[in-house]
Design an enzyme around this catalytic site. Structure first.
Site, PDB file in Angstrom:
ATOM      1  N   ASP A 158       0.830  -1.206   0.000  1.00  0.00           N
ATOM      2  CA  ASP A 158       0.000   0.000   0.000  1.00  0.00           C
ATOM      3  C   ASP A 158       0.861   1.252   0.000  1.00  0.00           C
ATOM      4  OD1 ASP A 158      -2.197  -1.654   0.115  1.00  0.00           O
ATOM      5  OD2 ASP A 158      -2.419  -1.488   2.294  1.00  0.00           O
ATOM      6  N   VAL A 159       0.270   2.355  -0.399  1.00  0.00           N
ATOM      7  CA  VAL A 159       1.017   3.608  -0.512  1.00  0.00           C
ATOM      8  C   VAL A 159       1.654   4.007   0.814  1.00  0.00           C
ATOM      9  CG1 VAL A 159      -1.055   5.001  -0.071  1.00  0.00           C
ATOM     10  CG2 VAL A 159       0.876   6.010  -1.315  1.00  0.00           C
TER      11      VAL A 159
END
Length: 310
Positions: A158-159
């Site tokens: 995920d970012v």
């Protein structure tokens, strides 16, 4: 990886299916192969055994488009194992056959295997309008086609997730490490919003050991998770803890965040520590990368085979 595939020199006999035989291949001369091998990496060996079209090999190694290579071959400037080849579809073994163009030996590019310490607020994509991508940290030298395809991430983080990210052009290895049925272990460091008391720590651990049900999020449906392993990290003199390590064996969307949400808590920090027992090199600063060693590649490949056998 500098010539991982080229380092394997195992004696073998290659049998071509009848439908691959062409007039050019009938007269093919195979060079002698050293029987002594210093390293036989499973996926590299598979790449070595595969035959590829001559025009594809040359095009992938900087000799222009397939059309360019076709005319180059017709001019008679390409040799394979000392024989002039005039057929652009001639089959070659890229890592064992000797290929020359205009009298100069062609050094075939092998697949590449990288470890990166993914930085927070970066995405595992090639293009983004909102965040830097992990590929922005790599030199342009990697923007080429390799025997196994283009360089890509092994799964995604995920970012806002940091830590170990593997990148490779080896499609087979990528598949083995990401396909759900192989149950590849991935360990993460987790910081939770709400500290957990000892009694609840045991509850968390037992529930994850049995497998928990997570609610739907976005387009990801609700699901039952495979059993996970949980280890609490306690500070000196503290009974409560908001820090733990979790090992999951699949890769559902936002799985770890949804797991702890199902337990009534919230993940505020997430870092991947290992994949398949290959640990993140802590010497790498966020955004830094390096090539995997032969030992690390062997670790990934051998554990991948064990997962399949299970």
């Amino acid at each position: 990886m500098q010539g991982v595939a080229r380092r394997a020199k195992c004696r073998r006999i290659v049998l071509w299916p009848f439908f691959f035989v062409t007039l050019g291949n009938i007269a093919r001369i195979f060079p002698p192969i050293d029987a002594k091998a210093d390293f036989c990496y499973t996926f590299a060996m598979k790449s070595e055994k595969q035959a590829e079209r001559l025009d594809k090999v040359l095009s992938n190694n900087g000799f222009g488009s397939r059309k360019d290579v076709k005319w180059m071959v017709k001019r008679g400037v390409v040799q394979v194992n000392g024989k002039v080849i005039l057929e652009h579809g001639f089959l070659v073994s890229p890592f064992t056959d000797e290929i020359f163009v205009d009298g100069k030996k062609v050094f075939v590019r092998g697949d590449v295997y990288l470890m990166m310490n993914k930085a927070k607020n970066t995405i595992c994509s090639t293009v983004s309008d909102s965040y830097p991508t992990v590929f922005d940290f790599l030199p342009d030298d990697f923007s080429v086609t390799y025997p196994g395809g283009s360089l890509s991430t092994v799964g995604r983080l995920d970012v806002d997730t940091e830590g170990l990210l593997l990148l490779t052009s080896d499609g087979d290895l990528n598949h083995r490490l990401t396909f759900p049925k192989y149950h590849i272990p991935k360990e993460y460091l987790v910081h939770l919003k709400t500290p957990v008391l000892p009694a609840e720590q045991a509850v968390y651990k037992n529930k994850l050991k049995m497998g928990v049900h997570i609610q739907a999020e976005g387009k990801a449906p609700e699901a039952d998770c495979l059993p996970c392993e949980l280890e609490w990290i306690l500070s000196d003199g503290e009974e409560r803890s908001s820090v733990c390590k979790i090992t999951v064996f699949e890769g559902k969307f936002h799985e770890i965040k949804r797991i702890f949400l199902s337990l009534g808590n919230e993940v505020v920090y997430l870092k991947r520590l290992s994949v398949n027992n290959l640990k993140l090199d802590e010497k790498l600063a966020p955004g830094e990368w390096r090539e995997l060693t032969l030992e690390e590649l062997n670790l990934l490949s051998s554990l991948g085979r064990e997962a399949i056998d299970d």
